[in-house]
Scaffold this motif. Structure first.
Motif, PDB file in Angstrom:
ATOM      1  N   VAL A 148      27.879 -56.513  26.547  1.00 47.99           N
ATOM      2  CA  VAL A 148      29.051 -55.736  26.986  1.00 47.99           C
ATOM      3  C   VAL A 148      28.658 -54.290  27.265  1.00 47.99           C
ATOM      4  CG1 VAL A 148      31.292 -54.825  26.268  1.00 47.99           C
ATOM      5  CG2 VAL A 148      30.724 -57.218  25.826  1.00 47.99           C
ATOM      6  N   ILE A 149      27.832 -53.722  26.394  1.00 49.19           N
ATOM      7  CA  ILE A 149      27.411 -52.330  26.567  1.00 49.19           C
ATOM      8  C   ILE A 149      26.541 -52.187  27.812  1.00 49.19           C
ATOM      9  CG2 ILE A 149      25.960 -50.513  25.578  1.00 49.19           C
ATOM     10  CD1 ILE A 149      26.972 -51.370  22.828  1.00 49.19           C
ATOM     11  N   VAL A 150      25.620 -53.119  28.027  1.00 52.81           N
ATOM     12  CA  VAL A 150      24.763 -53.075  29.217  1.00 52.81           C
ATOM     13  C   VAL A 150      25.609 -53.175  30.481  1.00 52.81           C
ATOM     14  CG1 VAL A 150      22.998 -54.342  30.515  1.00 52.81           C
ATOM     15  CG2 VAL A 150      22.706 -53.954  28.060  1.00 52.81           C
ATOM     16  N   PHE A 151      26.582 -54.060  30.473  1.00 49.09           N
ATOM     17  CA  PHE A 151      27.476 -54.200  31.629  1.00 49.09           C
ATOM     18  C   PHE A 151      28.252 -52.913  31.883  1.00 49.09           C
ATOM     19  CE2 PHE A 151      31.675 -55.073  33.365  1.00 49.09           C
ATOM     20  CZ  PHE A 151      31.373 -55.821  34.497  1.00 49.09           C
ATOM     21  N   ALA A 152      28.809 -52.336  30.819  1.00 53.56           N
ATOM     22  CA  ALA A 152      29.624 -51.128  30.967  1.00 53.56           C
ATOM     23  C   ALA A 152      28.790 -49.943  31.427  1.00 53.56           C
ATOM     24  CB  ALA A 152      30.319 -50.804  29.640  1.00 53.56           C
ATOM     25  N   GLU A 153      27.589 -49.805  30.874  1.00 53.52           N
ATOM     26  CA  GLU A 153      26.770 -48.650  31.240  1.00 53.52           C
ATOM     27  C   GLU A 153      26.186 -48.789  32.641  1.00 53.52           C
ATOM     28  OE1 GLU A 153      23.235 -45.815  29.443  1.00 53.52           O
ATOM     29  OE2 GLU A 153      23.230 -47.953  29.004  1.00 53.52           O
ATOM     30  N   SER A 154      26.109 -49.998  33.145  1.00 55.66           N
ATOM     31  CA  SER A 154      25.506 -50.213  34.461  1.00 55.66           C
ATOM     32  C   SER A 154      26.441 -49.904  35.618  1.00 55.66           C
ATOM     33  CB  SER A 154      25.018 -51.675  34.582  1.00 55.66           C
ATOM     34  OG  SER A 154      23.977 -51.926  33.668  1.00 55.66           O
ATOM     35  N   GLY A 155      27.756 -49.847  35.394  1.00 57.40           N
ATOM     36  CA  GLY A 155      28.601 -49.613  36.554  1.00 57.40           C
ATOM     37  C   GLY A 155      30.041 -49.236  36.283  1.00 57.40           C
ATOM     38  N   LEU A 156      30.422 -49.077  35.024  1.00 60.56           N
ATOM     39  CA  LEU A 156      31.784 -48.662  34.717  1.00 60.56           C
ATOM     40  C   LEU A 156      31.795 -47.173  34.394  1.00 60.56           C
ATOM     41  CD1 LEU A 156      33.084 -51.608  32.468  1.00 60.56           C
ATOM     42  CD2 LEU A 156      33.123 -51.384  34.964  1.00 60.56           C
ATOM     43  N   LEU A 157      32.766 -46.468  34.897  1.00 58.08           N
ATOM     44  CA  LEU A 157      32.828 -45.024  34.711  1.00 58.08           C
ATOM     45  C   LEU A 157      32.806 -44.615  33.244  1.00 58.08           C
ATOM     46  CD1 LEU A 157      35.461 -43.971  37.421  1.00 58.08           C
ATOM     47  CD2 LEU A 157      32.997 -43.563  37.454  1.00 58.08           C
ATOM     48  N   ILE A 158      33.378 -45.446  32.392  1.00 63.81           N
ATOM     49  CA  ILE A 158      33.484 -45.082  30.972  1.00 63.81           C
ATOM     50  C   ILE A 158      32.209 -45.390  30.191  1.00 63.81           C
ATOM     51  CG2 ILE A 158      35.980 -45.450  30.933  1.00 63.81           C
ATOM     52  CD1 ILE A 158      35.437 -48.170  29.619  1.00 63.81           C
ATOM     53  N   GLY A 159      31.181 -45.933  30.858  1.00 60.82           N
ATOM     54  CA  GLY A 159      30.000 -46.369  30.127  1.00 60.82           C
ATOM     55  C   GLY A 159      28.826 -45.424  30.155  1.00 60.82           C
ATOM     56  N   PHE A 160      29.007 -44.237  30.741  1.00 61.62           N
ATOM     57  CA  PHE A 160      27.856 -43.351  30.941  1.00 61.62           C
ATOM     58  C   PHE A 160      27.268 -42.814  29.638  1.00 61.62           C
ATOM     59  CE2 PHE A 160      31.485 -40.512  30.784  1.00 61.62           C
ATOM     60  CZ  PHE A 160      31.015 -39.422  30.080  1.00 61.62           C
ATOM     61  N   PHE A 161      28.053 -42.777  28.554  1.00 68.40           N
ATOM     62  CA  PHE A 161      27.588 -42.170  27.305  1.00 68.40           C
ATOM     63  C   PHE A 161      26.950 -43.192  26.364  1.00 68.40           C
ATOM     64  CE2 PHE A 161      31.934 -43.575  26.749  1.00 68.40           C
ATOM     65  CZ  PHE A 161      31.891 -44.242  25.540  1.00 68.40           C
ATOM     66  N   LEU A 162      26.909 -44.460  26.747  1.00 63.38           N
ATOM     67  CA  LEU A 162      26.420 -45.509  25.858  1.00 63.38           C
ATOM     68  C   LEU A 162      24.887 -45.503  25.778  1.00 63.38           C
ATOM     69  CD1 LEU A 162      28.876 -48.323  26.990  1.00 63.38           C
ATOM     70  CD2 LEU A 162      28.936 -47.032  24.841  1.00 63.38           C
ATOM     71  N   PRO A 163      24.319 -45.955  24.645  1.00 61.95           N
ATOM     72  CA  PRO A 163      22.867 -45.860  24.406  1.00 61.95           C
ATOM     73  C   PRO A 163      22.087 -47.009  25.026  1.00 61.95           C
ATOM     74  CG  PRO A 163      23.928 -46.760  22.473  1.00 61.95           C
ATOM     75  CD  PRO A 163      25.039 -46.478  23.472  1.00 61.95           C
TER      76      PRO A 163
END
Length: 235
Positions: A27-42
């Motif tokens: 879920v984190i990889v998906f969010a950080e790869s293209g969702l605006l809210i995922g830019f801060f994830l490790p």
């Protein structure tokens, strides 16, 4: 395994994996790869830790399966970002800043995309924040979809499987296993180096433009009139 929390506990890779398991990683990889809210994830440290935990049998899943699912999540994340960018279009550049959205991040990703072209989808995978916004910018720019898919697959495989396999391979080294907290800090520092370099470059460019001398007078108007000719004419 105790790791050094690189910020809030809920952003600590070890805590995230222990709490949410492989599903949380995907879920984190998906969010950080293209969702605006995922830019801060490790992203980077999370993948490295995942590979290490698989090697040490603390994450009971085959390594090939973990890598395959992570690559799939990364590719689908970029796909979602691309479709979002195509739908939103130029209005994204007019969106006001908020707590989770900064126009500065969009502009950085746009400059990165303009500079590197389609290959930015590969390079951006290894640059935090930029990797979240680059597929969105590709959608806004209406990049050829076939080219997008190609570079998306390559970038997702190199980053998703590459960083995970790196953690798995280094996890067998005693020094790495005993000093995992230092390794994670090093990964985070290395991942932000490109951002720091770009920031210093932009800052130096701005200072250079401010200190540059004013433009010379317009020479298209021709040479100034020769006043001496008038004095000779009076004689």
């Amino acid at each position: 395994m105790n790791t050094l929390a690189l910020g809030p506990q809920w952003l600590d890779p070890d805590y995230l994996i222990a709490t949410f398991g492989l599903i949380g990683v995907l879920v984190i990889v998906f969010a950080e790869s293209g969702l605006l809210i995922g830019f801060f994830l490790p992203g980077d440290s999370l993948l490295f830790t995942t590979g290490l935990l698989v090697t040490t049998n603390k994450l009971d899943r085959p390594l090939w399966l973990v890598c395959s699912l992570i690559v799939l999540a990364a590719v689908l994340g970029d796909q979602a970002g691309y479709l979002f960018g195509r739908k939103v279009g130029p209005s994204l550049f007019k969106r006001p800043d908020s707590r989770l959205f900064k126009q500065e991040n969009v502009e950085k990703a746009h400059e990165f995309f303009e500079k590197h072209g389609p290959k930015s989808l590969i390079l951006a995978r290894f640059v935090p924040i930029v990797r979240t916004f680059t597929p969105i910018i590709a959608g806004v720019s209406r990049m050829n979809y076939r080219s997008f898919i190609t570079f998306n697959l390559i970038g997702g495989a190199l980053w998703g499987a590459g960083v995970t396999l790196l953690g798995a391979s280094l996890g067998n080294i005693a020094f790495v296993h005993q000093h995992i907290e230092l390794i994670l800090v090093a990964i985070v520092l290395i991942s932000v180096v490109p951002i720091a370099i770009e920031y210093l470059r932009a800052r130096g460019k701005a200072k250079k433009e401010q200190s540059a001398p004013p433009y010379p007078a317009d020479r298209t108007q021709g040479p100034a009139p020769d006043t001496r000719r008038g004095r000779h004419a009076k004689r």
